[in-house]
Structures are given as structure tokens and as C-alpha cells.
Design an enzyme around this catalytic site. Structure first.
Site, short mmCIF file in Angstrom:
data_model
loop_
_atom_site.label_atom_id
_atom_site.label_comp_id
_atom_site.label_asym_id
_atom_site.label_seq_id
_atom_site.Cartn_x
_atom_site.Cartn_y
_atom_site.Cartn_z
N LYS A 1 80.63 -62.12 63.96
CA LYS A 1 81.63 -61.88 64.99
C LYS A 1 81.33 -62.62 66.29
O LYS A 1 82.23 -63.01 67.03
CB LYS A 1 81.73 -60.38 65.28
CG LYS A 1 82.22 -59.54 64.09
CD LYS A 1 83.71 -59.68 63.87
CE LYS A 1 84.20 -58.82 62.71
NZ LYS A 1 85.61 -59.06 62.39
N SER B 1 77.98 -61.80 55.73
CA SER B 1 78.60 -61.74 57.06
C SER B 1 77.81 -60.94 58.08
O SER B 1 77.91 -61.18 59.27
CB SER B 1 80.01 -61.16 56.94
OG SER B 1 79.98 -59.90 56.30
N GLU C 1 89.30 -54.73 70.34
CA GLU C 1 89.35 -53.62 69.40
C GLU C 1 88.14 -53.77 68.48
O GLU C 1 87.63 -54.88 68.32
CB GLU C 1 90.64 -53.67 68.57
CG GLU C 1 90.60 -54.58 67.33
CD GLU C 1 90.37 -56.06 67.65
OE1 GLU C 1 90.77 -56.51 68.73
OE2 GLU C 1 89.80 -56.76 66.80
#
Ligand SMILES: Cc1ncc(COP(=O)(O)O)c(C=O)c1O
Length: 393
Positions: A89, A377, A111
Site C-alpha cells: 500500500k 502483498s 479509507e
């Protein structure tokens, strides 16, 4: 057929910007400027410098020998779990905080589902000294408690979303509401390849550093730039978009997208959008989403907060519809077992989201000389309590 966004913000029939009039100035400002800003040499230099010195890139492409032996194929793990803050991210939040600064914004909203995007946003806001508000569903606040604490320590305000399933979709609704009320000074850092154009394209471009690195690293290790398959889990689809990006127009590279089947695709508790979704509009984008016959969004479910979303980004809807991508759904149980297998074979504790990708190895057979790149990830620290509860550790 192209798999990149067109001038109007569409991937095939999916994408666009279906937004209330009040949001138009915000998205329009971004749309008109993002490509030029991203192409500027000084922007690129600052972005890549931060990725290197602050995030710790390039992340390794690790040949997982024991896992490969178990499944009789050649498996490489792209170690996004080793990024600062523990997941992919941060690639996007570094890019978007620089974008926000260029646009003259002094307040950030975001969010978050699993909390990884919230942490990554709070981190870059602390780095740049910018105010940060993160919306998070009440259910996710409970199941991702360590990440809530991290965001607070980093100086962000975490606001609970109390409507609907009180998960990612509802947090996104709250963030959009905030943006409508604060159109001038605030930039909304969306955490995946979702939302109105240009977000899906902008986020995919920031995340595309993943496939750029895979190509160079594979060339060094295997003497070829292209793997036979790239595998990634799909919530909204940002780690997958980044892992696929430079292979989209290379048909020899198989693209495998892994969704969360929750308690089973047809159990009524699932987040398997490609299997269950129909064309509709969610968070400003025309895409595939889970909905009732009269078009109300169905509450999704997955043990993994990051995959617990009733839609997918428009790129992924296009990959599914066109047949370019192979979509596989994995249940909670299959993912948890695969996560434990990785711990015990390779000494790596994966995020539950990433465990979904790993779980396909039990059902999708590859040839012994296939090169399969799995995008790992994120790391499992944030999920420790879930693993403890599930395996009664
Ligand atoms: C570790 C990890 N993987 C995957 C995801 C899913 O998001 P995306 O599909 O945008 O990569 C998340 C979301 O929070 C995450 O934290």
C-alpha cells in the site's frame, strides 16, 4: 485489445467517473493534472528516492525452494511484505502524498479495510507533516486492532464507519462524504484501483513499480523478463494491478487473480466478485459488483479485511470479462491453511490477503518448468490474532 485505460477513463466497458456533481471539481482537478505531474522528472526522482530510501525498495524476488518442491513448479515470491509498513500500500501513498503536495492540498483523508492502507497513509502524512483522517469500518477496527493503534501513534485520527456491514465499503462512503464537504484543501488518497477516473489508473501506475522490478529481477535470475504466470490476490485490486501492469499486453504471461470466497462462493458469505458480480456502479466506477436483483449492493464477507469488498477495480472487471485474466476464488479455510504452509516451509508469515494467492497452489496445477511469480502483498503481523484464534495457538 488494450488493457490500459483509455482517454475517457475506461477499460473496455468498465471505469469512468460516475460521481455526484459536488465531487466533479475535485476529480476534474486531478484528472487534468495527474499525468503531467507524474511525468515531471523532479516528481519521478522524488518518488523513486523515497521508495528506495524510505520504503526499502526494490523488494526482493525470492525463489521459494521448499514451496516449489512441494508443488513441483518454480515459485518466486515478490516480497511486498518487506516494504516499510508491511505491505504494497505504501507505494501508492508515497505517490499520492507527493501528488497532493503538488496540488497544494494540506489535509488528507483515506479509507481503510485491513488498516494497511490507513497505516501507509498515516505514515506518509507524518513524514510530510500533513493532517490525516482515516475512515475505517467498526468491524475492521475490531479485527485489525494493531493497525488502529499504529495509525493513532502516527498522529492520524481514525473515524469509525457505523453504517452497512461496517467494513471497507462503508468506510469508503464516509470518506467520499468528507471529500464532498471539503473540496478545496483536502486530497482523498484512495487505497486501491477503485473509485472514479483517474484513481484506478493513477494507483495502478504508482503500483506498477512492482512489475517493473519483477522484470529486471527475473532477467537477472532466470535470463528472461517474463514469467509464465503472475498471481495476486484481489480486494480492490491494487497489488494485482501493480504486479500485472507491465505484462498486460504480453499474452504469453498468464494473469491469475485470486478472490475471497469467504465461507464458500454460494454460502451467502463471500466476496468473490467475479463469480457473483454483475455490472453496476460503486464508488464512482462502473464495474462488476455483488448486488441484489434490484441493484442494492450485497454485504461482502471474508476473513481477510483487505479482500472484504463487494466490487473490483474496473481493470480487473475488464480482465475478467475479456478472458485475459484467470479468476480463482479461495475460501477462508483454504487461505488460512496456505498461510500456515508458507510459515512452515519458508519461514514467512503472510498477510491473510496474500495467503489467498498462495492457496491456489493446492488446486491449480502448473508445469514443473513454469515460472510462477506470486505477489506476496503483505506480512502477517496485523493478522496474528486471527491466526491465533483460527489455529487455537
Ligand atoms: C496485505 C494486503 N494485501 C492485499 C490487500 C487488498 O488490496 P488490493 O486488492 O488493493 O491490493 C490489502 C488491503 O488492505 C492488504 O492489506
Amino acid at each position: 485489445m488494450s488493457y490500459y485505460v483509455d482517454e475517457k477513463g475506461y477499460y473496455g466497458e468498465f471505469g469512468g467517473a460516475y460521481i455526484p456533481e459536488m465531487l466533479y471539481p475535485n476529480t476534474e482537478e486531478l484528472r487534468q493534472n495527474y499525468l503531467e505531474i507524474m511525468a515531471a522528472p523532479s516528481f519521478k526522482e522524488e518518488f523513486h528516492q523515497l521508495l528506495k530510501d524510505y520504503v526499502g525498495r526494490p523488494t526482493p524476488l525470492y525463489f521459494a525452494e521448499r514451496l516449489s518442491n512441494k508443488y513441483n513448479t518454480k515459485i518466486y515470491l515478490k516480497r511486498e511484505d518487506l516494504n516499510h509498513t508491511g505491505a504494497h500500500k505504501v507505494n501508492n501513498t508515497i505517490g499520492q502524498i507527493l501528488m497532493a503536495k503538488k496540488l497544494g492540498k494540506n489535509r488528507i483523508i483515506a479509507e481503510t479495510g485491513a488498516g494497511q492502507h490507513g497505516v501507509a497513509t498515516a505514515t506518509v502524512c507524518a513524514l510530510m507533516g500533513i493532517e490525516c483522517v482515516v475512515y475505517m469500518g467498526e468491524v475492521d477496527i475490531a479485527r485489525q486492532a494493531p493497525n488502529v493503534a499504529r495509525m493513532k501513534m502516527l498522529g492520524a485520527e481514525v473515524r469509525p464507519a457505523l453504517s452497512g456491514s461496517r467494513t471497507l465499503k462503508d468506510a469508503t462512503n464516509e470518506a467520499i462524504r468528507d471529500w464532498i464537504n471539503n473540496p478545496v484543501d483536502t486530497h482523498y488518497i484512495i487505497g486501491s484501483v477503485v473509485g472514479p477516473h483517474p484513481y484506478p489508473d493513477m494507483v495502478a501506475r504508482f503500483q506498477s513499480v512492482i512489475s517493473e522490478e519483477i522484470k529486471a529481477q527475473l532477467l537477472e535470475k532466470e535470463g528472461r523478463k517474463n514469467p509464465d504466470y503472475v498471481v495476486a490476490c484481489v480486494g480492490g485490486g491494487s497489488n494485482a494491478a501493480g504486479a500485472y501492469y507491465h505484462f498486460l499486453d504480453t499474452p504469453e504471461v498468464g494473469i491469475i487473480a485470486v478472490e475471497a470466497a469467504g465461507k464458500g462462493i454460494h454460502s451467502g458469505e463471500s466476496a468473490a466478485t467475479s463469480a457473483l458480480g454483475k455490472v453496476g456502479i460503486i464508488h464512482g466506477s462502473k464495474t462488476l459488483l455483488m448486488q441484489t436483483p434490484d441493484g442494492q449492493i450485497t454485504e461482502p464477507y471474508s476473513i481477510s479485511a483487505g479482500l472484504d469488498y463487494p466490487g473490483v477495480g474496473p481493470l480487473h472487471a475488464h480482465l475478467f470479462k475479456s478472458g485475459r485474466g484467470e479468476f480463482i476464488s479461495i475460501t477462508d479455510d483454504e487461505a488460512m491453511t496456505a498461510g500456515l504452509t508458507l510459515c512452515q516451509l519458508e519461514g514467512i508469515i503472510p498477510a491473510i490477503e496474500s495467503s489467498h494467492g498462495l492457496a491456489i497452489l493446492e488446486q491449480r496445477k502448473f508445469k514443473s518448468d513454469d515460472i510462477v511469480v506470486m505477489n506476496l502483498s503483505g506480512r502477517g503481523d496485523k493478522d496474528l490474532q486471527n491466526y491465533i484464534d483460527y489455529f487455537k495457538l
